[in-house]
Design an enzyme around this catalytic site. Structure first.
Site, mmCIF file in Angstrom:
data_model
loop_
_atom_site.group_PDB
_atom_site.id
_atom_site.type_symbol
_atom_site.label_atom_id
_atom_site.label_comp_id
_atom_site.label_asym_id
_atom_site.label_seq_id
_atom_site.Cartn_x
_atom_site.Cartn_y
_atom_site.Cartn_z
ATOM 1 N N GLU A 1 0.896 -1.100 -0.020
ATOM 2 C CA GLU A 1 -0.082 -0.008 0.016
ATOM 3 C C GLU A 1 0.962 1.236 0.006
ATOM 4 O O GLU A 1 0.435 2.514 -0.235
ATOM 5 C CB GLU A 1 -1.033 -0.015 1.185
ATOM 6 C CG GLU A 1 -2.010 0.969 1.221
ATOM 7 C CD GLU A 1 -3.299 0.896 2.162
ATOM 8 O OE1 GLU A 1 -3.441 1.877 2.819
ATOM 9 O OE2 GLU A 1 -3.726 -0.577 2.540
ATOM 10 N N TYR B 1 0.382 -3.308 14.176
ATOM 11 C CA TYR B 1 -0.678 -2.640 13.209
ATOM 12 C C TYR B 1 -1.472 -1.841 14.186
ATOM 13 O O TYR B 1 -2.193 -2.479 15.090
ATOM 14 C CB TYR B 1 -1.498 -3.488 12.436
ATOM 15 C CG TYR B 1 -2.415 -2.766 11.365
ATOM 16 C CD1 TYR B 1 -1.861 -2.223 10.266
ATOM 17 C CD2 TYR B 1 -3.708 -3.140 11.449
ATOM 18 C CE1 TYR B 1 -2.506 -1.704 9.492
ATOM 19 C CE2 TYR B 1 -4.422 -2.510 10.486
ATOM 20 C CZ TYR B 1 -3.924 -1.772 9.678
ATOM 21 O OH TYR B 1 -4.811 -1.229 8.852
ATOM 22 N N ASP C 1 -2.424 -3.217 3.396
ATOM 23 C CA ASP C 1 -2.580 -2.948 4.912
ATOM 24 C C ASP C 1 -3.753 -4.050 5.111
ATOM 25 O O ASP C 1 -4.738 -4.315 4.556
ATOM 26 C CB ASP C 1 -3.211 -1.752 5.456
ATOM 27 C CG ASP C 1 -1.923 -0.690 5.505
ATOM 28 O OD1 ASP C 1 -0.652 -1.162 5.285
ATOM 29 O OD2 ASP C 1 -2.104 0.391 6.055
#
Length: 768
Positions: free
Chosen positions: A7, A305, A103
């Site tokens: 991404e 994350y 992601d």
């Protein structure tokens, strides 16, 4: 060739390094049988209205509602994006396999699927799903690649969300702008944005319209401990006064002492909203600033994350905990007690059922030098992680009941028996002071006390801050303080953790809300917009939360995406009909409001003293002459004059306005009186002539030395002197101190002097 698409360029670089794709080309990396390319976030977007029908480009009520039969995507027109897309497509054309490395979330899935669709790639697609960017995590992810089909529901949920936002945003924004917008005003409406604004507006109005109600509290001070009337506050003063007068007559007696052992658990690990709330409250960071900082920490590989909505970890993370703690060498004073024994595993931390795409934000174990703001955020993430593996904190909760004249009073306190996880959050140089610690009471003990009966008023709720607004979005506007209950309500929250900060920033950009220090306040435009929206669905956080629940159910495969989209279309159709049928037009305009306010200020500033009424005749207004201001009714005989200079001192227009409005100027320096410079203020005499009132200089009195609030018992030196019904005594009388001085003795020894606190203390000290 296998093509990986990430991404962001920075993520592509990390993946390429692990895969051995070390040759850099324009827009991708190559090597070891792989090409690793990237997007810049959204390369593709949904069609604009005019892409479907050219006449939809025109903002016209007759074109509404705009309800495409099938929603399509396109590559955005930016030249840099067009160039990168061509590179990606050329790689896809040669690919035997594409690995989606976007992601690991709904938005990441949507971004890459749109690119695959626009590039018309028909081959096999696999999915990389990782929670951190460490080399270990990337390698592990590539060892466990999954079929892209496993994530179809995730894509359907993302696509449904985007279509729902398009349908409502495009139609409702045009609808309200055309119907109720004024000069240069676009009235932006959003599926999440508008109910969020409604929460801010409703809170603001609730506070503005709040009428405080009086109530009375009966309390008493015994042994430096405040006890409150057990049955609570009084709504009628006379009810409380009867008891207040009654309790003055008796000593205070301890009736019961109840101690109950309890357990306090460590604070939960962070989800994104929890981290944003903490950082806004403790550091003053906006939600957007916190998101950017923690995203950077993720890209620097030091945390996992961040765009997550769970505070739990899956069971498969447990075996890795020891290794992570071991690597956190900068926190070794906190980790050492954990590493010497088996790491605690609690269901309050590890729960597979509470984890979907990602787990809570935790450190990876990698440590690097960070900027100050980054270090602040990283530090609290690490400490929360360490704390959950410490023992629970043991406390003793104490409730003490006392009485005076059969009126019961209560106080509560807490004693920390075993600190447990609390040591993690203590300052390195000094421990936090424990609050709410009670003295040792004994059942049946008696003594003097000091009752108080105070009138108080109910208070309105507080204005929203970013922290409290984020919590309100998370719970669809419901006030929830309990962590476990809040966890259950997340499915019906409005917005996603990753987008809530952007929603708040959008409200700022649209000039619907403003910051006042930490408070978030609606602008006039924001209030007007919510007032003009009659359809409750657009404003209801609770109903918007139901949409969020449906989107989550689509992700789980429990709800149909087509049904969601058709319901949104039907709602938009009904909304357009309702608003077009409205007869009143609000004419909302931020620019017009600002110009109007500015014009008023300018007009007032320009007019200044010339708008003031003559104080003498009350008929004319002031006019400006060559040397003085006078009355516009001078032709009718009014002789009122304000000279520009008085006693060689030039008087400003501002001071004359103050004189006219408040009866005097402030004290001014520089008046000439008999050759001396004098300070004073100007007033009018009975004939409205100016008179100078010299400043009176008051000699400062020497302040007496401060007298302490309490006096240590002069006999035992342990207790404090307390005032009873007829005498002063020692609070340690139970321990055997018999110090006692009657009020009569004090009066006799005062020899007629006024009994000040200082004199009473002196007499008591000399009475031993």
């Amino acid at each position: 060739m296998k093509v990986c698409i990430a991404e962001k360029p920075s993520v592509a670089r990390e993946i390429a390094s692990v895969l051995g794709a070390n040759t850099r080309h324009d827009g991708y990396y190559e090597g070891n049988g792989y090409a690793v390319t990237y997007t810049f976030g959204h390369l593709c977007t949904l069609f604009e209205p005019n892409d479907y029908k050219p006449y939809w480009k025109s903002w016209d009520l007759n074109n509404l509602p705009m309800l495409p039969d099938k929603f399509k995507t396109k590559v955005t027109s930016d030249s840099g994006i067009q160039k990168q897309f061509k590179i990606v497509k050329s790689l896809f054309d040669k690919a035997e396999l594409v690995i989606n490395c976007g992601d690991a979330g709904q938005e990441g899935e949507l971004i890459q699927r749109w690119v695959l669709d626009q590039a018309e790639y028909k081959g096999e697609v696999q999915r990389l799903w990782i929670s951190s960017l460490t080399t270990e995590a990337i390698k592990e992810g590539f060892e466990h690649l999954k079929s892209s089909k496993d994530y179809d529901n995730l894509y359907y949920a993302g696509f449904s969300r985007a279509i729902g936002d398009w349908l409502l945003g495009m139609n409702a924004t045009r609808l309200y702008t055309l119907k109720h917008g004024g000069y240069k005003q676009v009235l932006s409406i959003g599926r999440v944005q508008t109910p969020t604004l409604a929460m801010v507006v409703n809170r603001f109005k609730e506070i503005e319209n709040f009428k405080p109600q009086p109530y009375w509290e009966l309390q008493t001070m015994y042994r430096d401990t405040l006890f409150s009337y057990e049955e609570g506050r009084f709504l009628k003063m006379e009810d409380g006064e009867i008891l207040a007068n009654k309790v003055k007559e008796d000593d205070f007696e301890i009736v019961s002492i109840t101690k109950k052992k309890g357990t306090e658990y460590a604070p939960k690990l962070f989800d994104l909203t929890g981290l944003q709330v903490y950082c806004n409250t403790k550091f003053g960071f906006s939600a957007d600033e916190t998101l950017k900082i923690v995203q950077k920490l993720y890209e620097q590989k030091v945390v996992t994350y961040p765009r997550v909505d769970t505070t739990f970890l899956p069971n498969d993370v447990y075996p890795k905990v020891h290794g992570i703690l071991q690597k956190l060498t900068k926190y070794n004073t906190l980790t050492e007690p954990l590493l010497g024994k088996k790491i605690k595993k609690s269901a309050k931390v590890f729960n597979d059922k509470k984890v979907t795409d990602h787990h809570a934000i935790i450190p990876t174990g990698i440590q690097i030098n960070l900027q100050y703001n980054q270090q602040q955020v990283y530090d609290i993430i690490v400490k929360r992680f360490i704390a959950v593996f410490y023992d629970d904190c043991s406390v003793s909760n104490t409730t003490v009941i006392g009485k005076a004249a059969d009126v019961n009073f209560k106080t509560t306190g807490k004693e920390i028996l075993k600190k447990g996880w609390r040591v993690v959050f203590e300052s390195a140089d000094k421990e936090k002071k424990e609050t709410g610690i009670l003295p040792t009471f004994e059942k049946g003990e008696k003594g003097p006390h000091t009752p108080s009966f105070l009138e108080k008023q109910t208070k309105p709720p507080n204005q929203f801050t970013e922290a409290t607004l984020l919590r309100a979005m998370e719970t669809a506007g419901k006030q929830v303080d309990d962590d476990d209950l809040r966890e259950l309500m997340k499915e019906n929250g409005i917005g996603r953790p990753s987008t809530r900060a952007n929603i708040i920033e959008t409200l700022f950009r649209r000039k619907y809300i403003v910051r006042n220090k930490k408070q978030l306040l609606p602008t006039t435009t924001g209030v007007q917009l919510i007032d003009v929206i009659q359809n409750e669905l657009l404003k209801s956080a609770e109903l918007t939360g139901l949409w969020e629940k449906q989107l989550k159910d689509i992700e789980k495969g429990d709800y149909n995406a087509g049904t969601f989209i058709n319901n949104m279309k039907r709602m938009v159709d009904e909304l357009v009909y309702e608003v077009r049928s409205e007869t009143k037009r609000a004419n909302i305009s931020y620019e017009a409001t600002v110009k109007k306010k500015a014009a008023k200020v300018v007009a007032k500033k320009q007019a200044g003293i010339l708008t003031e009424t003559c104080p003498k005749c009350k008929q004319g207004t002031l006019i400006k002459g060559k040397t003085a201001y006078g009355c516009s009714a001078f032709k009718s005989g009014c002789k009122f004059v304000l000279p520009f200079t008085f006693n060689d001192k030039k008087i400003s227009e501002k001071q004359y306005i103050r004189l006219l409005q408040k009866g005097s100027t402030v004290n001014l320096k520089g008046f000439n009186v008999d050759g001396e410079k004098v300070e004073g203020l100007l007033r009018f005499n009975d004939d409205f002539k100016l008179v100078l009132e010299p400043k009176v200089v008051v000699k400062k009195q020497v302040k007496e030395a401060a007298v302490p609030d309490t006096l240590t018992c002069p006999k035992c030196k342990k207790g404090t002197v307390v005032k009873g019904k007829t005498a002063y005594g020692c609070s340690a009388f139970k321990s055997g101190c018999d110090f006692r001085v009657s009020f009569d003795d004090v009066r006799t020894k005062s020899a007629g002097e006024k009994l000040t606190k200082e004199l009473v203390f002196k007499i008591l000290k000399e009475s031993v």
